[in-house]
Design a protein around this motif. Structure first.
Motif, short mmCIF file in Angstrom:
data_model
loop_
_atom_site.label_atom_id
_atom_site.label_comp_id
_atom_site.label_asym_id
_atom_site.label_seq_id
_atom_site.Cartn_x
_atom_site.Cartn_y
_atom_site.Cartn_z
N TRP A 74 -0.62 1.83 -9.75
CA TRP A 74 -0.48 -0.10 -10.12
C TRP A 74 0.63 -0.40 -9.38
O TRP A 74 1.61 -1.77 -9.60
CB TRP A 74 -0.34 0.10 -11.69
CG TRP A 74 1.22 0.67 -12.07
CD1 TRP A 74 2.81 0.41 -11.82
CD2 TRP A 74 1.60 2.33 -12.56
NE1 TRP A 74 3.53 1.55 -11.62
CE2 TRP A 74 2.90 2.37 -12.09
CE3 TRP A 74 0.54 3.40 -12.57
CZ2 TRP A 74 3.55 3.74 -12.82
CZ3 TRP A 74 1.52 4.56 -12.70
CH2 TRP A 74 3.17 5.12 -12.96
N SER A 75 1.23 0.01 -8.26
CA SER A 75 2.38 -0.31 -7.12
C SER A 75 1.95 -0.13 -6.33
O SER A 75 1.33 1.14 -5.60
CB SER A 75 3.68 0.65 -8.24
OG SER A 75 4.74 0.13 -7.37
N ASP A 76 1.79 -0.34 -5.34
CA ASP A 76 2.72 -0.90 -4.16
C ASP A 76 2.81 0.44 -3.48
O ASP A 76 3.10 1.22 -2.17
CB ASP A 76 2.85 -1.54 -3.54
CG ASP A 76 1.76 -2.69 -3.54
OD1 ASP A 76 0.65 -3.25 -3.69
OD2 ASP A 76 2.06 -4.31 -2.95
N GLU A 77 3.75 0.99 -3.56
CA GLU A 77 4.39 1.70 -3.71
C GLU A 77 4.02 3.36 -3.38
O GLU A 77 4.75 4.10 -3.37
CB GLU A 77 6.02 1.83 -4.54
CG GLU A 77 7.11 1.12 -4.57
CD GLU A 77 8.18 1.06 -5.46
OE1 GLU A 77 8.22 1.67 -6.18
OE2 GLU A 77 8.76 0.21 -5.38
N GLN A 78 2.98 3.43 -4.63
CA GLN A 78 2.47 4.92 -4.76
C GLN A 78 1.67 4.66 -3.94
O GLN A 78 0.40 5.64 -3.53
CB GLN A 78 1.38 4.66 -6.21
CG GLN A 78 3.18 4.62 -7.24
CD GLN A 78 2.42 4.35 -8.67
OE1 GLN A 78 0.87 3.37 -8.99
NE2 GLN A 78 2.78 4.41 -9.58
N VAL A 79 1.70 3.64 -2.89
CA VAL A 79 -0.20 4.15 -2.21
C VAL A 79 0.28 4.62 -0.78
O VAL A 79 -0.67 5.59 -0.27
CB VAL A 79 -0.03 2.44 -1.00
CG1 VAL A 79 -1.07 2.32 -0.05
CG2 VAL A 79 -0.42 2.01 -2.24
N PRO A 80 2.38 4.90 0.21
CA PRO A 80 1.68 5.54 1.43
C PRO A 80 1.61 6.90 1.02
O PRO A 80 0.91 7.25 1.78
CB PRO A 80 3.47 5.38 1.56
CG PRO A 80 3.97 3.33 0.89
CD PRO A 80 2.78 3.81 -0.25
N MET A 81 2.24 7.79 -0.12
CA MET A 81 1.57 9.24 -0.04
C MET A 81 0.37 9.84 -0.15
O MET A 81 0.04 10.42 0.54
CB MET A 81 3.28 9.99 -1.20
CG MET A 81 2.48 11.25 -1.27
SD MET A 81 2.63 11.95 0.37
CE MET A 81 3.23 13.46 -0.31
N GLY A 161 -5.77 -1.96 -9.18
CA GLY A 161 -6.16 -0.18 -8.19
C GLY A 161 -6.87 -0.18 -6.98
O GLY A 161 -6.58 0.50 -5.90
N ALA A 162 -8.56 -0.93 -7.37
CA ALA A 162 -9.25 -0.35 -6.08
C ALA A 162 -9.10 -0.96 -5.08
O ALA A 162 -8.85 -0.41 -3.97
CB ALA A 162 -10.60 -0.78 -6.97
N ARG A 163 -7.91 -2.22 -5.59
CA ARG A 163 -7.42 -2.66 -3.82
C ARG A 163 -6.73 -2.15 -2.71
O ARG A 163 -6.61 -1.64 -2.13
CB ARG A 163 -7.00 -4.15 -4.26
CG ARG A 163 -7.89 -5.24 -4.25
CD ARG A 163 -7.89 -6.67 -4.73
NE ARG A 163 -8.24 -7.77 -4.77
CZ ARG A 163 -8.26 -8.41 -5.59
NH1 ARG A 163 -7.56 -7.21 -6.81
NH2 ARG A 163 -9.05 -9.50 -6.33
N ARG A 164 -5.61 -0.59 -3.88
CA ARG A 164 -4.42 -0.43 -3.73
C ARG A 164 -5.03 1.43 -2.99
O ARG A 164 -4.87 1.89 -2.22
CB ARG A 164 -3.39 -0.37 -4.24
CG ARG A 164 -2.48 -1.11 -5.02
CD ARG A 164 -2.02 -0.63 -5.99
NE ARG A 164 -0.70 -1.69 -5.87
CZ ARG A 164 -1.36 -2.98 -7.11
NH1 ARG A 164 -2.09 -2.32 -7.83
NH2 ARG A 164 -0.11 -3.66 -8.02
#
Length: 355
Positions: A74-81, A161-164
């Motif tokens: 739900w957050s962009d912060e969750q994307v990098p890992m 969520g799909a976009r992320r």
């Protein structure tokens, strides 16, 4: 040539074999963030020869998590890992998939090893919502009935969520509409007693899942597959059944869904399941034949000849394993040997390959 070790192409994505990793909750995240545990857990399956590696149920909203320790998107912060994980999976020749999920009335619960049941608000839990104000069980949270605004918010959250997930490098998206979680709750009369456009008739009960599928398909790249996991039956009188599953899956196929991941149960605490090796395979077979859509078979698939026969007979297009892969993440490599195939051995492990 082994049917299990033949490739499978879904849109523009080709899987190196017909073995996938079922989504399996790890209850090991903090604030929805993946960490080293998830990297090793998921990366090991890619090294072990699986073709498709799904994450656990990944919450599209913080209140959509099964537990406070579940993954989120739900957050962009969750994307990098997550991107770090998908890059490793791809480098090992596998395809990374994400299961987008909302737990609905089964949210805000304790990890299994903490005893299960509701997490109190004071202990980090949260109020939960579902299609109707019917709790899953006595020790689960009492849900509030979702408003139409709540429903619209959930649809938007799945699309976001799909976009992320695209940004995180996933090539396959799966919508979790099984095991008694939110999208399944709307399907079943045992959890959904609404009288508006999202409850009552079959067409109304499938509406939310269809709208979520359309919203995700609209933002998911055209060349990448969309999967839906369903529970083919509630295993309970008056609940969702296999006939309805066939009708639903035929409809989903027209909305751009490429494969149905066919499980069962999880909606009713009083379910009565007849369990045995491959006990859910007949559901996948029937849906594949009658709904004219590709399927994945799951449930007590443990032996290479068993998995080979499922695919060779045309009961399903692939198999997804869970507990067997927890016991042996290199099961695909051993299955390849058993079936006389070379198997996708990593260069670093070739010295251990049986001749």
């Amino acid at each position: 040539m082994s049917a299990l070790f033949s490739s499978l192409t879904l849109r523009d994505v080709t899987l190196r074999n017909r073995i996938g990793v079922s989504p399996m909750c790890q209850y090991s995240a903090v604030d929805g963030l993946a960490n080293d545990w998830h990297f090793v857990h998921l990366g090991g399956f890619a090294s072990g020869g699986a073709a498709l590696v799904f994450t656990e149920a990944t919450g599209v909203l913080p209140e959509g998590r099964i537990s406070p320790a579940c993954l989120g998107i739900w957050s962009d912060e969750q994307v990098p890992m997550l991107r770090h994980i998908t890059q490793f999976i791809e480098a090992r020749g596998a395809v990374a998939g994400i299961q987008l999920a909302h737990a609905g009335r089964k949210a805000s619960t304790k990890r299994p090893w903490d005893g299960g049941g509701a997490v109190a608000i004071a202990d980090g839990g949260w109020p939960v919502k579902g299609p109707s104000a019917i709790p899953f069980a006595d020790n689960y949270p009492q849900p509030e009935t979702m408003s139409l605004d709540d429903i619209g918010h959930v649809i938007t959250a799945f699309a976001d969520g799909a976009r992320r997930a695209v940004a995180a490098g996933f090539k396959v998206a799966e919508l979790h509409a099984a095991h008694g979680y939110l999208l399944h709750q709307f399907l079943s009369p045992l959890a959904n007693t609404r009288t508006d456009a999202y409850g009552g008739s079959f067409a109304h009960r499938i509406r939310l899942l269809c709208e979520v599928a359309q919203a995700v398909r609209a933002v998911w790249p055209d060349g990448w597959p969309l999967v839906v996991r369903i529970s083919a039956t509630d295993w309970a009188e008056g609940g969702w059944n296999v006939d309805e599953s066939v009708q639903l899956c035929a409809r989903l196929a027209t909305l751009g869904v490429d494969l149905i991941d066919v499980s069962s149960g999880g909606l009713a605490a009083h379910q009565q399941i007849t369990i045995g090796p491959g006990y859910q395979v007949p559901f996948a077979s029937r849906i594949r034949r009658e709904a004219s859509v590709r399927t994945a078979a799951v449930g007590l698939i443990t032996e290479a000849p068993q998995a080979e026969a499922i695919v060779a007979r045309g009961d399903a297009d692939m198999v997804l394993l869970a507990r067997e892969l927890l016991r042996n993440p290199h099961w695909p490599l051993e299955a390849a040997h058993a079936l006389g195939e070379p198997g996708p051995w990593p260069d670093q492990y070739v010295r251990a390959r049986k001749r």
